[in-house]
Enzyme design. Sequence first.
Site, short mmCIF file in Angstrom:
data_model
loop_
_atom_site.label_atom_id
_atom_site.label_comp_id
_atom_site.label_asym_id
_atom_site.label_seq_id
_atom_site.Cartn_x
_atom_site.Cartn_y
_atom_site.Cartn_z
CG PHE A 11 6.47 -2.78 18.63
CD1 PHE A 11 7.47 -3.74 18.74
CD2 PHE A 11 6.84 -1.43 18.63
CE1 PHE A 11 8.81 -3.36 18.86
CE2 PHE A 11 8.17 -1.05 18.75
CZ PHE A 11 9.16 -2.02 18.88
CG ASP A 56 -12.98 -0.11 22.02
OD1 ASP A 56 -12.21 0.69 22.60
OD2 ASP A 56 -13.59 0.17 20.98
CE1 TYR A 150 -0.32 7.78 18.59
CE2 TYR A 150 1.33 9.47 18.16
CZ TYR A 150 0.99 8.24 18.70
OH TYR A 150 1.92 7.48 19.36
P1 NAD Z 1 0.83 -1.06 18.20
O1 NAD Z 1 -0.16 -0.63 17.17
O2 NAD Z 1 1.73 -2.19 17.87
O3 NAD Z 1 0.10 -1.39 19.57
C1 NAD Z 1 -1.05 -0.72 20.03
C2 NAD Z 1 -2.01 -1.75 20.57
O4 NAD Z 1 -3.17 -1.10 21.12
C3 NAD Z 1 -2.51 -2.72 19.51
O5 NAD Z 1 -2.39 -4.06 19.94
C4 NAD Z 1 -3.98 -2.33 19.31
O6 NAD Z 1 -4.79 -3.38 18.88
C5 NAD Z 1 -4.32 -1.82 20.72
N1 NAD Z 1 -5.47 -0.90 20.74
C6 NAD Z 1 -5.63 0.25 20.03
N2 NAD Z 1 -6.81 0.82 20.31
C7 NAD Z 1 -7.40 0.01 21.25
C8 NAD Z 1 -8.63 0.07 21.95
N3 NAD Z 1 -9.52 1.06 21.74
N4 NAD Z 1 -8.91 -0.91 22.87
C9 NAD Z 1 -8.02 -1.91 23.10
N5 NAD Z 1 -6.85 -2.03 22.44
C10 NAD Z 1 -6.55 -1.07 21.53
O7 NAD Z 1 1.69 0.25 18.55
P2 NAD Z 1 2.95 0.39 19.51
O8 NAD Z 1 4.06 0.93 18.71
O9 NAD Z 1 3.15 -0.85 20.29
O10 NAD Z 1 2.45 1.57 20.47
C11 NAD Z 1 1.97 1.30 21.79
C12 NAD Z 1 1.75 2.61 22.52
O11 NAD Z 1 2.99 3.33 22.61
C13 NAD Z 1 0.76 3.54 21.84
O12 NAD Z 1 0.00 4.21 22.84
C14 NAD Z 1 1.65 4.54 21.13
O13 NAD Z 1 1.01 5.79 21.00
C15 NAD Z 1 2.84 4.63 22.06
N6 NAD Z 1 4.06 5.06 21.35
C16 NAD Z 1 4.76 4.19 20.57
C17 NAD Z 1 5.90 4.62 19.91
C18 NAD Z 1 6.76 3.70 19.08
O14 NAD Z 1 7.78 4.15 18.54
N7 NAD Z 1 6.45 2.43 18.95
C19 NAD Z 1 6.30 5.97 20.03
C20 NAD Z 1 5.53 6.83 20.80
C21 NAD Z 1 4.43 6.36 21.49
#
Ligand code: NAD
Length: 319
Positions: A11, A56, A150
């Site tokens: 996202f 990964d 997490y």
């Molecule tokens: P999301 O799940 O949509 O995106 C995370 C992406 O990381 C996915 O495309 C997934 O396939 C990829 N991924 C996970 N593990 C992986 C690995 N080992 N190797 C390669 N790719 C990998 O989540 P998001 O909401 O877009 O979150 C993105 C980042 O922002 C994360 O680190 C999350 O902790 C952080 N975050 C998001 C929010 C929020 O409100 N959306 C809040 C706090 C922190």
Amino acid sequence: MRILLTGAAGFLGSHLCDRLLAEGHEVVGMDNFVTGNRENLVHLVRNKNFTFIRHDVSETITVRGKLDAVLHFASPASPNPASPFGYPNLPVETLKAGSLGTFNTLDLARINQARYLFASTSEVYGDPLEHPQTETYWGHVDPIGLRSMYDEAKRFSEALVMAYFRSKGADTRIVRIFNTYGPRMRLDDGRVVPSFIQQALCSEPLTIYGDGLQTRSFCYVDDLVDGIYRLLLSDEHLPVNIGNPTETSILDFAETINRLTGNTAGLDYHPDQRLDNDPQRRRPDISRARSLLGWEPKVNLEEGLTRAIASYKEKLGMK
Ligand code: NAD
Ligand code: UDP
């Protein structure tokens, strides 16, 4: 700049790709699709400034050519154990992405003498005892709780980033992201915004966990991405909160979604589904982002939700 962005198919990652490309940068996206979605990047396939590597981040990372920046966003992000995409169901993957993945991306940045930005989270504050949360608050986290894979991975990563900054001269940044929503979230990862909007669009009652009095502060994705971009360009090395400080209870939030979608099915209480370690109150203090980055959110909740609802309607094939 030539920028490596991990988590690009997720996202936030996909929205960041769009912003970085719009600013004239070259982006190398990396993802293993554990929670992400190819669809989020389809529109970039023909963009000559965008390339993609399926990988990964827990495994050693090699990228051909010089990088000017590395942004580490790869990690599962939903706390909901009812979804296969929630981090409680991907505990070891989450811990690896936020430990080995952070080592690997930091080493890559150091070798390239590239600037580095780590996507941290408000979860480093746990179920906070201070309100609103400032960056100087140390947090209230259960190290073996249901969110610990997490929270502790993100806390470990922050420690690692600061160690590389202090002892290895790495040019690092840490953003503490508060709840963000918008188009391209998975409808089935169990986070509250896509869950409620999908339920409302399907004329179903919205599932309230616990009593619904817990609060969150929701930031529209365009605002968040703007704050992150400003931080990337800045020279600030200590963590910066980015989020919207307007706080709402989950109950009020659900009522707003029902009103905006015209859903009359009401609410469905699940008092026992109250997730352990579910933070009671969450609201960012964004004074540092305001003063250091000249940033504050511009999109209010109704406007952001209206945009998100329209995009999910399209995703669900509704007019
Ligand atoms: P999301 O799940 O949509 O995106 C995370 C992406 O990381 C996915 O495309 C997934 O396939 C990829 N991924 C996970 N593990 C992986 C690995 N080992 N190797 C390669 N790719 C990998 O989540 P998001 O909401 O877009 O979150 C993105 C980042 O922002 C994360 O680190 C999350 O902790 C952080 N975050 C998001 C929010 C929020 O409100 N959306 C809040 C706090 C922190
Ligand atoms: N929540 C809810 N119903 C749902 C999904 C979530 O009441 O169908 C609640 C959840 O218990 C939490 C809040 O909404 O208090 C935000 O949950 P989310 O999973 O989006 O993110 P969190 O901020 O907890 O990481």
